[in-house]
Scaffold this motif. Structure first.
Motif, PDB file in Angstrom:
ATOM      1  N   MET A 401     113.375  60.388  66.413  1.00 16.58           N
ATOM      2  CA  MET A 401     113.821  61.733  65.613  1.00 16.58           C
ATOM      3  C   MET A 401     112.143  61.464  65.151  1.00 16.58           C
ATOM      4  SD  MET A 401     115.255  60.811  62.230  1.00 16.58           S
ATOM      5  CE  MET A 401     115.183  62.527  60.934  1.00 16.58           C
ATOM      6  N   ASP A 402     112.100  62.897  64.374  1.00 12.86           N
ATOM      7  CA  ASP A 402     110.456  62.909  64.190  1.00 12.86           C
ATOM      8  C   ASP A 402     110.275  62.614  62.639  1.00 12.86           C
ATOM      9  OD1 ASP A 402     108.624  65.002  64.325  1.00 12.86           O
ATOM     10  OD2 ASP A 402     108.983  64.925  61.817  1.00 12.86           O
ATOM     11  N   VAL A 403     109.422  61.544  63.400  1.00 11.99           N
ATOM     12  CA  VAL A 403     109.176  60.307  62.184  1.00 11.99           C
ATOM     13  C   VAL A 403     108.467  61.318  60.768  1.00 11.99           C
ATOM     14  CG1 VAL A 403     107.123  58.806  61.116  1.00 11.99           C
ATOM     15  CG2 VAL A 403     108.160  58.932  63.525  1.00 11.99           C
ATOM     16  N   ASN A 404     107.903  62.441  60.437  1.00 12.57           N
ATOM     17  CA  ASN A 404     107.609  63.097  59.098  1.00 12.57           C
ATOM     18  C   ASN A 404     109.240  63.420  58.912  1.00 12.57           C
ATOM     19  OD1 ASN A 404     104.877  62.936  59.627  1.00 12.57           O
ATOM     20  ND2 ASN A 404     104.879  64.987  60.542  1.00 12.57           N
ATOM     21  N   GLU A 405     109.720  63.897  59.563  1.00 11.02           N
ATOM     22  CA  GLU A 405     111.210  64.520  58.717  1.00 11.02           C
ATOM     23  C   GLU A 405     112.164  63.122  58.456  1.00 11.02           C
ATOM     24  OE1 GLU A 405     115.646  66.638  61.021  1.00 11.02           O
ATOM     25  OE2 GLU A 405     113.396  66.416  61.865  1.00 11.02           O
ATOM     26  N   ALA A 406     111.912  62.453  59.444  1.00  9.23           N
ATOM     27  CA  ALA A 406     112.956  61.269  58.891  1.00  9.23           C
ATOM     28  C   ALA A 406     111.808  60.615  57.265  1.00  9.23           C
ATOM     29  CB  ALA A 406     112.707  59.825  59.559  1.00  9.23           C
ATOM     30  N   ILE A 407     110.661  60.561  57.533  1.00 11.68           N
ATOM     31  CA  ILE A 407     110.292  59.936  55.553  1.00 11.68           C
ATOM     32  C   ILE A 407     110.290  61.267  55.252  1.00 11.68           C
ATOM     33  CG2 ILE A 407     108.051  60.069  54.881  1.00 11.68           C
ATOM     34  CD1 ILE A 407     106.333  58.998  56.888  1.00 11.68           C
ATOM     35  N   ARG A 408     111.340  62.477  55.136  1.00  9.41           N
ATOM     36  CA  ARG A 408     111.212  62.957  54.156  1.00  9.41           C
ATOM     37  C   ARG A 408     112.638  62.665  53.635  1.00  9.41           C
ATOM     38  NH1 ARG A 408     108.280  66.651  57.106  1.00  9.41           N
ATOM     39  NH2 ARG A 408     109.611  67.337  58.306  1.00  9.41           N
ATOM     40  N   GLU A 409     113.544  63.269  54.236  1.00 17.35           N
ATOM     41  CA  GLU A 409     114.800  62.178  54.098  1.00 17.35           C
ATOM     42  C   GLU A 409     114.993  60.752  53.686  1.00 17.35           C
ATOM     43  OE1 GLU A 409     118.862  60.681  57.186  1.00 17.35           O
ATOM     44  OE2 GLU A 409     117.779  62.532  57.670  1.00 17.35           O
ATOM     45  N   PHE A 410     113.982  60.488  54.131  1.00 18.42           N
ATOM     46  CA  PHE A 410     113.778  58.530  53.448  1.00 18.42           C
ATOM     47  C   PHE A 410     113.713  59.177  51.448  1.00 18.42           C
ATOM     48  CE2 PHE A 410     110.703  55.485  51.339  1.00 18.42           C
ATOM     49  CZ  PHE A 410     111.487  54.350  51.219  1.00 18.42           C
ATOM     50  N   LEU A 411     113.152  59.883  51.389  1.00 20.66           N
ATOM     51  CA  LEU A 411     112.304  60.053  50.082  1.00 20.66           C
ATOM     52  C   LEU A 411     113.332  60.602  49.420  1.00 20.66           C
ATOM     53  CD1 LEU A 411     108.738  61.304  50.844  1.00 20.66           C
ATOM     54  CD2 LEU A 411     108.831  59.382  49.393  1.00 20.66           C
ATOM     55  N   LYS A 412     114.350  61.385  49.842  1.00 20.01           N
ATOM     56  CA  LYS A 412     115.346  62.132  49.553  1.00 20.01           C
ATOM     57  C   LYS A 412     116.724  61.160  49.329  1.00 20.01           C
ATOM     58  CE  LYS A 412     118.610  65.835  50.333  1.00 20.01           C
ATOM     59  NZ  LYS A 412     118.891  66.758  51.415  1.00 20.01           N
ATOM     60  N   ASN A 413     116.824  60.723  49.912  1.00 20.69           N
ATOM     61  CA  ASN A 413     117.239  59.231  49.157  1.00 20.69           C
ATOM     62  C   ASN A 413     117.563  58.337  48.295  1.00 20.69           C
ATOM     63  OD1 ASN A 413     119.942  59.714  51.376  1.00 20.69           O
ATOM     64  ND2 ASN A 413     118.235  58.598  53.016  1.00 20.69           N
ATOM     65  N   LYS A 414     116.426  57.720  48.130  1.00 17.54           N
ATOM     66  CA  LYS A 414     115.509  56.975  47.327  1.00 17.54           C
ATOM     67  C   LYS A 414     115.940  57.968  45.923  1.00 17.54           C
ATOM     68  CE  LYS A 414     111.740  55.410  46.816  1.00 17.54           C
ATOM     69  NZ  LYS A 414     111.457  54.153  46.659  1.00 17.54           N
ATOM     70  N   ARG A 415     115.925  59.352  46.349  1.00 18.93           N
ATOM     71  CA  ARG A 415     115.651  60.028  44.547  1.00 18.93           C
ATOM     72  C   ARG A 415     117.431  60.073  43.995  1.00 18.93           C
ATOM     73  NH1 ARG A 415     112.767  63.733  47.168  1.00 18.93           N
ATOM     74  NH2 ARG A 415     110.544  63.650  47.285  1.00 18.93           N
ATOM     75  N   LYS A 416     118.655  59.670  45.368  1.00 25.26           N
ATOM     76  CA  LYS A 416     119.635  60.487  44.705  1.00 25.26           C
ATOM     77  C   LYS A 416     120.115  58.979  43.779  1.00 25.26           C
ATOM     78  CE  LYS A 416     121.375  62.526  48.964  1.00 25.26           C
ATOM     79  NZ  LYS A 416     122.234  62.338  49.798  1.00 25.26           N
TER      80      LYS A 416
END
Length: 416
Positions: A401-416
């Protein structure tokens, strides 16, 4: 000292280190071979007032002079400086003998039958419309012949014993040839942008084809078609001093951009993440902000690297265990090829725990796996001494998958 102050201090040190290393690498010599197409009894395409061979020589010499003046660390080699005929294979041989970092061939386009066309075009090695994969295969053979030793360690006879004529060697040279073509395509796109901006000419596009002078070289190579000599107004423009200045300016700009990215270090260019993901030295390092990073951005900068031959797989994935089950998994791609390798292959350079997955016709070999991007980023710094070209990829449900998209998802998960 607060954590914020500590991060700023580390970033300042890294910036200073980057500047120092940039200056060091800038002092290294870069060899550029400039080829003026045709010559002698081969006049090339004919216009109403000029021959291609004369225009290519004029532009090649002007380009060489401009680069020598603007880039004193660049060694410029010409395939010809006078009106002489040089066979195509000899032009490539000149570049190969000089261990060139880049080959640029200057040509003028033409159309038969009185057809009219305008625009600047550039060509790199590819399969072309009717040539199949013969050119790619021949270029691979050139890469094997010209690079059989250059890209291996000094003690390759010991470390790579039995590597010759093996599946591993095929992968190694496929990597070299693929990287050369990848860089050629990148330069072609930069040239299209910068030359058309400088000249105001139409953008004829970056193309690929099975051209002999490109497939016989063992380094990144591009062929320029400055314009159409069979189009009267374009031929008239190409014969002016203003055109000579404009084309030279655009090509030099493109060359500088390319050289800044890759320098004169072959394919072994260390990878550097963008400033948005700058590493910090404490154990709580995080992606700096919400902005995505370009994970395949490369530079001549090489950070201070830790030396560690292997890391326990459990340790590498432990910090990612708290992530959602469908979270992206980050890995480090070390190389790719078409052959299945044994885990003890010398191409892994002693690295243990490597994995692979199929992507089209290629097998992509990876190291490490974690849903925590920062863990993989840290892990990558421990192997860049062995694999300078390695880079971070992302997978989801077993697919890239697109790495930039994966990083955005990673950051989103960290905030939960």
């Amino acid at each position: 000292m607060t954590r914020k102050t500590s991060i700023h201090k580390v970033l300042f040190i890294l910036s200073f280190l980057f500047l120092s290393l940039t200056q060091t690498f800038a002092a290294r010599s870069f060899t550029l071979v400039i080829d003026a197409g045709h010559g002698g009894n081969d006049c090339g395409a004919k216009g109403l007032i000029s021959y291609e061979k004369n225009l290519t020589l004029r532009y090649a010499l002007a380009l060489g002079r401009a680069i020598e003046q603007n880039c004193p660390d660049v060694k410029v080699v010409y395939t010809r400086k006078t009106d002489v005929f040089i066979p195509l294979h000899e032009r490539a041989d000149i570049a190969n003998r000089n261990k060139a970092d880049l080959f640029m061939s200057v040509h003028i386009n033409a159309l038969a039958g009185g057809k009219i066309s305008h625009g600047f075009q550039s060509y790199t090695l590819g399969t072309g419309e009717h040539t199949g994969s013969r050119g790619i295969q021949e270029n691979l053979e050139v890469a094997k012949r010209e690079n059989s030793v250059i890209f291996m360690e000094k003690d390759y006879k010991t470390r790579y014993k039995g590597l010759e004529n093996s599946a591993e060697s095929d992968i190694l040279f496929e990597l070299i040839a693929d990287k050369n073509r990848e860089r050629s395509v990148e330069l072609s796109r930069i040239l299209q942008r910068e030359v058309c901006k400088a000249t105001g000419r139409e953008n004829g596009g970056a193309h690929q084809n099975n051209l002999a002078v490109l497939r016989l070289t063992s380094m990144p190579a591009v062929l320029l078609e400055l314009g159409f000599i069979t189009t009267p107004d374009e031929e008239n423009y190409l014969n002016t001093d203003s055109a000579l200045d404009a084309y030279t300016t655009g090509i030099v700009r493109a060359f500088k951009i390319y050289k800044q990215r890759y320098g004169g270090t072959g394919i072994d260019i260390p990878y550097k993440e963008s400033d948005n993901a700058a590493a910090v030295s404490d154990d709580n390092a995080e992606v700096a902000d919400d902005k995505p990073v370009t994970t395949r951005q490369r530079t001549r900068h090489s950070t201070v690297q830790k030396t560690r031959s292997s890391v326990d797989q459990t340790t590498r994935v432990a910090k990612g265990n708290a992530a959602p089950k469908d979270a992206p998994v980050f890995k480090i791609q070390i190389f790719a090829g078409k052959q299945k390798l044994n885990s003890k292959s010398p191409l892994f350079k002693g690295l243990e725990g490597c994995d692979s997955f199929t992507d089209g016709s290629l097998l992509r070999y990876t190291y490490g796996a974690s849903t925590n991007y920062n863990e993989i980023r840290k892990l990558r710094t421990t192997i860049t001494d062995k694999f300078p070209e390695c880079f971070i990829i992302a997978m989801k449900d077993g697919k890239p998958m697109d790495v930039n998209e994966a990083i955005r998802e990673f950051l989103k998960n960290k905030r939960k």
